[in-house]
Design an enzyme around this catalytic site. Sequence first.
Site, short mmCIF file in Angstrom:
data_model
loop_
_atom_site.label_atom_id
_atom_site.label_comp_id
_atom_site.label_asym_id
_atom_site.label_seq_id
_atom_site.Cartn_x
_atom_site.Cartn_y
_atom_site.Cartn_z
N SER A 1 0.83 -1.19 0.00
CA SER A 1 0.00 0.00 0.00
C SER A 1 0.87 1.25 0.00
CB SER A 1 -0.96 -0.06 1.19
OG SER A 1 -1.95 0.92 1.08
N ASP B 1 -9.20 -4.67 -5.78
CA ASP B 1 -8.69 -3.72 -4.78
C ASP B 1 -9.59 -2.49 -4.78
OD1 ASP B 1 -7.24 -1.86 -3.26
OD2 ASP B 1 -5.31 -2.64 -3.96
N HIS C 1 -7.27 -5.69 -1.40
CA HIS C 1 -6.09 -4.88 -1.13
C HIS C 1 -5.14 -5.54 -0.14
CE1 HIS C 1 -3.89 -1.08 -0.84
NE2 HIS C 1 -3.94 -1.16 0.48
#
Length: 437
Positions: free
Chosen positions: A242, A334, A369
């Site tokens: 991330s 995601d 994600h």
Amino acid sequence: MQKDQCCVKLSVQPSRGLVDEKFTILVQNTLPGFQLTLHALHRSDDGHDWEAFAHYTADNTGTVNVSEDPSLGGTYSGVEQMGLMWSLRTVPGSKPWLRMRKMNVQTPMVFTISVYQGHQTEGFTDQVPLGGVVVERWYMAPGVKREPITEEGLTAILFLPSGPGPFPALIDLWGGGGQLVEYRASLLASNGIAALALDYLTPKVTMETGKPVENDYFEKAYKVLEQHPQILGSRIAMLGLSFGTSMTFKMAVYSQVIKLRCAVCVSGSHVQPVDGSVKEILGYFNKNAEKTRFNEENQAIWHDLLLPIPTDPAFKVDVGRLRVPLMLIVGEDDQNWPAPESAKDIKEMMEQAGNSHLLTVLSYPNAGHLIEPPYTPHVRATNFVTVDTRQKMVALWGGEMVAHSRAQEDAWRKMLVFLRENLYGGTNPDAISTPNL
């Protein structure tokens, strides 16, 4: 229950192992066609209870082998050897939107796996099981060393594999929630790669001064690793998830100090002000906050914040300049970050620059994600506190449980192969053998 079932035998082998190792569950000594429920219960470090369960029917020898026999219902269905791990969910009545994360890697995750008569779906604590086994799952293998690092103003923990070393290493960067997160780094060390878990959003220096770290903070971490007596200073990688990918891309391409052997970016993007620091990158993201969407459950979707992918080279890392192998791990569902769109643009940029031979993309349909180590329970949305504004919300991460779980297992195996090939490259393969627990 008939007396023939009084000697039901439940076994889990190995009952003690690393979290990324599979185990075998066998139920024996029941009657042919006997209906039973297998149940897993775990209390996480933050005091919340998680459970999973599955329905089975014994074969004509009175046996259930979870590695071979299908679950007929429960929290998962079909033949799923590790289904009791990846389908864990909070028990009824728990706080909503929780995420299971290991806080203290020096202790095991403890699971009670039990077998019950019949196909049960609730009230497990009110029933007496036919048998039970306690299972330990560890992030730290025997001999792995945990070494806090505070020099150069760093807030970090270095995990060293067992053995004399020296070892190749990586810098492990988590995402926008901040904090010092240790479990992935400790599991990498358990697999033969030294790992420095680095807190760069909420380190001690930031907490004391209120000022975010500058880019040289990452270079200091690299130098500390490079000069460590048990680290192979010429064999260092970076792994980002991330927001951690933002810093990984920046350091891999632009740093004059950091000379990586390879990089892995999970669920991230190269979009950022290329001359920016942590503070300026966060500011750039926040500038696009009006692109935040909310679903019908009021869960925040940040997927669009960086879209459309800019054409202005001042706002995306020039990955065409990359000179080391890069692995991108992408969940195609995601909902938090434009990882699929970013991967497509990165591929095009590297093809145009003639360095696409360095790129490996693992792209997983219906994965979200939070692509974690194998058998970590999938959570589609969780509570989240933004690191800069301290705003509390529920973030939508995306993903469908089975597909996401498959992605986590596949990505972890392939990432370990990628890291070993690029970090060990010709050194003694015995150095990366996993210790037995």
